[in-house]
Design a protein around this motif. Structure first.
Motif, short mmCIF file in Angstrom:
data_model
loop_
_atom_site.label_atom_id
_atom_site.label_comp_id
_atom_site.label_asym_id
_atom_site.label_seq_id
_atom_site.Cartn_x
_atom_site.Cartn_y
_atom_site.Cartn_z
N ARG A 167 32.66 8.65 8.49
CA ARG A 167 32.69 9.97 9.21
C ARG A 167 33.71 11.21 8.69
NH1 ARG A 167 32.27 11.29 15.32
NH2 ARG A 167 32.92 13.43 15.08
N TYR A 206 37.01 20.10 11.90
CA TYR A 206 37.52 20.79 13.17
C TYR A 206 37.62 22.19 12.68
CZ TYR A 206 38.73 15.93 14.12
OH TYR A 206 38.61 14.57 14.45
N MET A 254 38.95 16.07 19.40
CA MET A 254 38.17 14.67 19.67
C MET A 254 38.79 14.30 21.01
SD MET A 254 37.03 11.52 16.98
CE MET A 254 36.40 12.63 15.90
N HIS A 308 40.21 8.46 22.66
CA HIS A 308 39.44 7.15 22.80
C HIS A 308 39.99 6.28 22.09
CE1 HIS A 308 38.94 9.31 18.84
NE2 HIS A 308 38.48 8.07 18.33
N ASP A 332 38.79 3.16 18.88
CA ASP A 332 37.68 3.13 18.19
C ASP A 332 36.98 1.45 18.35
OD1 ASP A 332 38.48 5.38 17.00
OD2 ASP A 332 39.27 4.60 15.13
N LEU A 388 41.78 6.17 7.71
CA LEU A 388 41.73 7.47 7.99
C LEU A 388 42.33 8.10 6.77
CD1 LEU A 388 42.58 6.32 11.22
CD2 LEU A 388 41.69 8.58 11.50
N LEU A 434 43.83 11.67 6.20
CA LEU A 434 44.09 12.66 7.07
C LEU A 434 43.99 14.00 6.32
CD1 LEU A 434 46.70 11.16 9.56
CD2 LEU A 434 44.19 11.32 9.87
N LEU A 450 46.10 14.78 14.59
CA LEU A 450 45.81 13.39 15.34
C LEU A 450 47.25 13.01 16.34
CD1 LEU A 450 44.25 10.89 15.58
CD2 LEU A 450 45.34 10.12 13.47
N HIS A 465 43.49 7.41 21.05
CA HIS A 465 44.04 8.62 20.51
C HIS A 465 43.00 9.75 20.63
CE1 HIS A 465 41.44 5.94 17.83
NE2 HIS A 465 40.95 7.07 17.31
N VAL A 481 42.21 14.14 18.97
CA VAL A 481 42.76 15.25 18.02
C VAL A 481 42.64 16.45 18.80
CG1 VAL A 481 41.92 16.42 15.93
CG2 VAL A 481 41.34 13.90 16.32
N ARG A 521 40.86 21.84 10.05
CA ARG A 521 41.26 20.45 9.78
C ARG A 521 40.00 19.70 9.55
NH1 ARG A 521 42.24 15.93 12.50
NH2 ARG A 521 43.67 14.65 11.72
N SER A 528 38.96 15.49 8.27
CA SER A 528 39.49 14.04 8.06
C SER A 528 38.18 13.25 7.55
CB SER A 528 39.70 13.46 9.34
OG SER A 528 38.94 13.39 10.14
N VAL A 531 36.87 9.29 7.46
CA VAL A 531 37.21 8.10 8.11
C VAL A 531 36.43 6.91 7.94
CG1 VAL A 531 38.01 7.35 10.50
CG2 VAL A 531 38.55 9.66 10.03
N PHE A 581 35.00 3.27 9.05
CA PHE A 581 34.90 2.35 10.20
C PHE A 581 34.40 0.90 9.79
CE2 PHE A 581 34.55 6.35 12.06
CZ PHE A 581 35.38 6.54 12.95
O1 LIG Z 1 40.20 13.19 12.71
C1 LIG Z 1 41.05 12.67 13.21
O2 LIG Z 1 42.45 12.42 12.48
C2 LIG Z 1 40.75 11.31 13.92
C3 LIG Z 1 39.09 10.95 13.88
C4 LIG Z 1 38.84 9.88 14.90
O3 LIG Z 1 39.67 9.52 15.77
C5 LIG Z 1 37.61 9.11 14.69
O4 LIG Z 1 36.80 9.54 13.97
O5 LIG Z 1 37.48 8.13 15.52
#
Ligand SMILES: O=C(O)CCC(=O)C(=O)O
Ligand SMILES: [Fe+2]
Length: 347
Positions: A204, A208, A220, A223, A225, A232, A234, A241, A280, A282, A289, A291, A293, A295
């Motif tokens: 992902r 932002y 964000m 939530h 994960d 991640l 960053l 975050l 967590h 964001v 910004r 990121s 990521v 999963f």
């Molecule tokens: O952008 C981030 O630092 C966190 C993103 C995140 O928590 C996610 O994609 O599940």
């Protein structure tokens, strides 16, 4: 799933054109991020190579995952130059004209959301407060299931870099999963047998935009994960975050040459709650910004449950046996509504 008629403009476009912040992004008073947050300075930095040489390093990993659900991972595999290249190609993608990015869009011709592609997250109710981000979500493993038509070929290095990045992060994921099994006194392959290359791994990329109202919008929403584990990359320059610990939000600082390991619900379930899948979110900023990521998940068709060896009289079983596919469906529905899916797996 019934979808309400909602404004699906890209957040990047809204940010670019300025004007009044649409109401669908304004958080209710009680959900707004307030004040400044202390730094999560206790999150350990762990060297992957040393994990197998030093018990001390493995225990630091365990303590990070018990206390924060987080750990910063450094590895020979990940040079700062390589990580910066990935950061840079992500930024170049989001800087492309809208029309170019929409070639990889996540809406069908009928306007329904697809799991993969570029655009907004799924919106399930009309009064849902939207997150201040756009994203590109892609399946990277199993390799044979990639939808390459959704993998940007602009910038031209994007596909190769993503392939290389996911190959490196896969190695790291495997090593860490073995180390976690070891510190939990399980067989070394306990997790890697379930979270192998035949299981789904997704990437992902999240953008932002600089936010006009960082007091009132969320990048964000809070939530956990639904993955087994998340790695991640960053943003090097802009924090955002935050992780919830003992009822307080902590800002997670970027370690430029590290990947942040964030444990997911599947590992919390398999470890019978010994390890935490942290809540967590964001927060936004006056600067943009990005990121990137990864999963990692147990295969869709498999069931997970707490490892037998981690259930005893002192530590009774906390979670039921769940089918990953149903769990992830639950999760996507609940994420949009801001609820935790793991609550449905509790005994
Ligand atoms: O952008 C981030 O630092 C966190 C993103 C995140 O928590 C996610 O994609 O599940
Ligand atoms: Fe997350």
């Amino acid at each position: 799933m019934v979808e309400a008629a909602v404004d699906r403009r890209l957040v990047q476009e809204l940010a670019r054109t300025g004007g009044e912040l649409p109401a669908q992004f304004v958080q209710k008073e009680e959900n707004r991020p307030i004040g400044s947050s202390p730094r999560a300075s206790g999150v350990p930095i762990v060297d992957i190579r040393r994990l197998f040489e030093s018990d001390e390093e493995a225990l630091r990993l365990k303590s990070g995952l018990q206390t924060w659900g987080l750990c910063q991972l450094v590895s020979d595999e990940l040079s700062i130059n390589f990580l910066d290249e990935v950061r840079s190609v992500a930024k170049k993608f989001f800087y492309l004209p809208k029309e170019e990015k929409l070639k990889y869009g996540n809406l069908t011709d009928n306007g329904e959301f697809k799991l993969e592609g570029y655009g907004n997250d799924i919106v399930v109710t009309k009064d849902q407060v939207r997150d201040w981000n756009d994203r590109l979500y892609l399946l990277v493993e199993p390799e044979c299931a990639r939808s390459l038509e959704l993998w940007p070929d602009n910038p031209s290095s994007f596909r190769n870099l993503l392939h290389e990045f996911s190959t490196k992060t896969r190695k790291i994921a495997d090593n860490v999963l073995k180390a976690i099994a070891r510190v939990l006194e399980l067989e070394e392959n306990y997790f890697t047998d379930q979270i192998g290359e035949d299981s789904a791994a997704f990437v992902r990329f999240t953008y932002y935009p600089a936010s006009p109202r960082s007091d009132a919008v969320i990048g964000m929403k809070p939530h956990t994960d639904g993955s087994a584990m998340t790695l991640l990359l960053l943003d090097k320059d802009v924090d955002g975050l935050q992780v919830l610990k003992d009822g307080e939000w902590y800002a997670v600082p970027t370690v430029p040459h590290a990947l942040l390991l964030n444990l997911g619900d599947q590992m919390e379930i398999m470890s019978n709650g010994i390890l935490k899948s942290p809540m967590h979110r964001v927060v936004t900023n006056s600067q943009e910004r990005i990121s990137v990521v990864m999963f990692y998940s147990v295969n869709d068709e498999k069931y997970i449950e707490p490892a037998n060896n981690l259930v005893d009289e002192e530590r009774p079983r906390l979670y039921k046996k769940v089918l990953i596919k149903s769990y992830l469906n639950e999760l996507f529905e609940n994420f949009a509504k801001g609820k935790r899916a793991i609550d449905f797996a509790k005994v």
